[in-house]
Every structure is written in structure tokens, then in C-alpha cells.
Design a protein around this motif. Structure first.
Motif, PDB file in Angstrom:
ATOM      1  N   UNK A  51       6.792   0.778   5.466  1.00  0.00           N
ATOM      2  CA  UNK A  51       5.418   0.452   5.868  1.00  0.00           C
ATOM      3  C   UNK A  51       4.452   1.555   5.435  1.00  0.00           C
ATOM      4  N   UNK A  52       4.864   2.808   5.590  1.00  0.00           N
ATOM      5  CA  UNK A  52       4.012   3.928   5.172  1.00  0.00           C
ATOM      6  C   UNK A  52       3.816   3.926   3.657  1.00  0.00           C
ATOM      7  N   UNK A  53       4.898   3.707   2.912  1.00  0.00           N
ATOM      8  CA  UNK A  53       4.806   3.670   1.446  1.00  0.00           C
ATOM      9  C   UNK A  53       3.943   2.501   0.991  1.00  0.00           C
ATOM     10  N   UNK A  54       4.066   1.379   1.673  1.00  0.00           N
ATOM     11  CA  UNK A  54       3.249   0.218   1.322  1.00  0.00           C
ATOM     12  C   UNK A  54       1.773   0.510   1.498  1.00  0.00           C
ATOM     13  N   UNK A  55       1.444   1.221   2.565  1.00  0.00           N
ATOM     14  CA  UNK A  55       0.040   1.574   2.791  1.00  0.00           C
ATOM     15  C   UNK A  55      -0.535   2.350   1.613  1.00  0.00           C
ATOM     16  N   UNK A  58      -0.549  -0.036  -1.603  1.00  0.00           N
ATOM     17  CA  UNK A  58      -1.635  -1.022  -1.541  1.00  0.00           C
ATOM     18  C   UNK A  58      -2.957  -0.345  -1.892  1.00  0.00           C
ATOM     19  N   UNK A  59      -3.160   0.818  -1.346  1.00  0.00           N
ATOM     20  CA  UNK A  59      -4.391   1.570  -1.647  1.00  0.00           C
ATOM     21  C   UNK A  59      -4.455   1.932  -3.136  1.00  0.00           C
ATOM     22  N   UNK A  60      -3.328   2.342  -3.700  1.00  0.00           N
ATOM     23  CA  UNK A  60      -3.270   2.717  -5.112  1.00  0.00           C
ATOM     24  C   UNK A  60      -3.591   1.523  -6.017  1.00  0.00           C
ATOM     25  N   UNK A  61      -3.016   0.368  -5.732  1.00  0.00           N
ATOM     26  CA  UNK A  61      -3.296  -0.805  -6.565  1.00  0.00           C
ATOM     27  C   UNK A  61      -4.753  -1.233  -6.416  1.00  0.00           C
ATOM     28  N   UNK A  62      -5.301  -1.053  -5.229  1.00  0.00           N
ATOM     29  CA  UNK A  62      -6.699  -1.411  -4.993  1.00  0.00           C
ATOM     30  C   UNK A  62      -7.633  -0.483  -5.771  1.00  0.00           C
ATOM     31  N   UNK A  63      -7.421   0.815  -5.643  1.00  0.00           N
ATOM     32  CA  UNK A  63      -8.284   1.808  -6.297  1.00  0.00           C
ATOM     33  C   UNK A  63      -8.220   1.700  -7.817  1.00  0.00           C
ATOM     34  N   UNK A  64      -7.060   1.346  -8.340  1.00  0.00           N
ATOM     35  CA  UNK A  64      -6.903   1.257  -9.790  1.00  0.00           C
ATOM     36  C   UNK A  64      -7.191  -0.140 -10.339  1.00  0.00           C
ATOM     37  N   UNK A  65      -7.579  -1.061  -9.467  1.00  0.00           N
ATOM     38  CA  UNK A  65      -7.931  -2.407  -9.904  1.00  0.00           C
ATOM     39  C   UNK A  65      -6.751  -3.230 -10.371  1.00  0.00           C
ATOM     40  N   UNK A  66      -5.580  -3.012  -9.801  1.00  0.00           N
ATOM     41  CA  UNK A  66      -4.376  -3.735 -10.221  1.00  0.00           C
ATOM     42  C   UNK A  66      -4.101  -4.979  -9.388  1.00  0.00           C
ATOM     43  N   UNK A  67      -4.961  -5.275  -8.450  1.00  0.00           N
ATOM     44  CA  UNK A  67      -4.792  -6.486  -7.656  1.00  0.00           C
ATOM     45  C   UNK A  67      -3.849  -6.290  -6.481  1.00  0.00           C
TER      46      UNK A  67
END
Length: 151
Positions: A51-55, A58-67
Motif C-alpha cells: 500500500x505504501x509503495x502504491x502510494x 501512483x503519485x509518480x505515474x501522475x506527476x510524469x503523465x503516465x496515466x
């Protein structure tokens, strides 16, 4: 959860299809174990760390525009930890030896995650309170004028 037994069956079938798999676990995105087949590993700890890694992922894919996040792969000296989105509220985490075919791991992991997602989402829908249909106000029938016949 009513779907726990079928999910556990899916985890066992997954381990049978990938001999290099050393453990598998289905968890909620909040880090709660749904079903697990992780001999020698503390499932609650793995679920919480997932759950911690997913957080972060998810933030990384959002910030980098990966969906929307679909999967997360971590490689250590002795093997892999792969996490796949499983429906709206769950994840599948697989533990594999270093000699696993990563392509096979992804192929089987994605398929199993889709099936587990259906089971978890279906169980969640079954447990969700149903909205009641709006009540219609009943009105008394309009009285009809009486006609009398006199004889």
C-alpha cells in the motif's frame, strides 16, 4: 469476505503455472490482506508495504503523465516483487525468484489480477447497500359523484 476462497484458489493456480513464484497475496489498496499464499513471509507486512509503495507509484505515474497505475515491478538481488492493480479496490502482489521469466510473470500476473479484481469488485457490489426506489405518494382515489335512480 465472501470472495476469499475463490481468490485463494486463483493464487494457488497462479503458483502452479509459475514454478518460480514463491508467494502471492491479494490485498486492499489500504493494505489489508484479502487472501494470501506467502509461506515464510508475513502477509500483513507485505500488504502494508505494498500500500505504501502504491502510494508513491501512483503519485509518480501522475506527476510524469503516465496515466493510471497498472503495475509495479521491483527487482532485488534474489528476485522480484510485482504488484498489479486488481479492480478498483485491490492489488495482487507476486514474489518470484530471480530466474523467473518476467514476461511470463507479467502475462500470468495481469490475467490473475483481472480475475481477482472481478471477484473483489463483485463482492464489494454485493455488500453495498442498495438504494431504495423513491416512494411514490399514494393518493386516495377521487370520489365519483353518486347517481341514484329513484323508482
Amino acid at each position: 469476505m465472501a470472495a476469499e476462497a475463490p481468490i485463494l484458489d486463483e493464487l494457488h493456480r497462479l503458483r502452479a503455472r509459475i514454478p518460480q513464484l514463491t508467494g502471492s497475496l491479494a490485498a486492499s489498496v489500504d493494505g489489508l490482506v484479502v487472501a494470501e499464499d506467502t509461506p515464510g513471509v508475513e502477509p500483513e507486512g507485505v500488504a502494508a508495504l505494498t500500500a505504501a509503495a502504491l502510494g508513491v507509484a501512483v503519485r509518480l505515474t501522475d506527476v510524469t503523465g503516465r496515466g493510471e497505475l497498472r503495475e509495479l515491478l521491483v527487482r532485488g538481488r534474489d528476485g522480484y516483487v510485482a504488484t498489479y492493480a486488481a479492480g478498483r479496490g485491490a492489488v495482487l502482489t507476486l514474489l518470484a525468484q530471480d530466474d523467473v521469466s518476467v514476461g511470463r510473470l507479467h502475462l500470468e500476473g495481469r490475467r490473475a489480477a483481472a480475475r481477482i479484481g472481478e471477484l473483489v469488485d463483485g463482492a464489494a457490489a454485493d455488500n453495498k447497500p442498495r438504494a431504495r426506489a423513491p416512494r411514490t405518494q399514494r393518493t386516495a382515489p377521487t370520489p365519483q359523484p353518486r347517481t341514484t335512480t329513484e323508482s
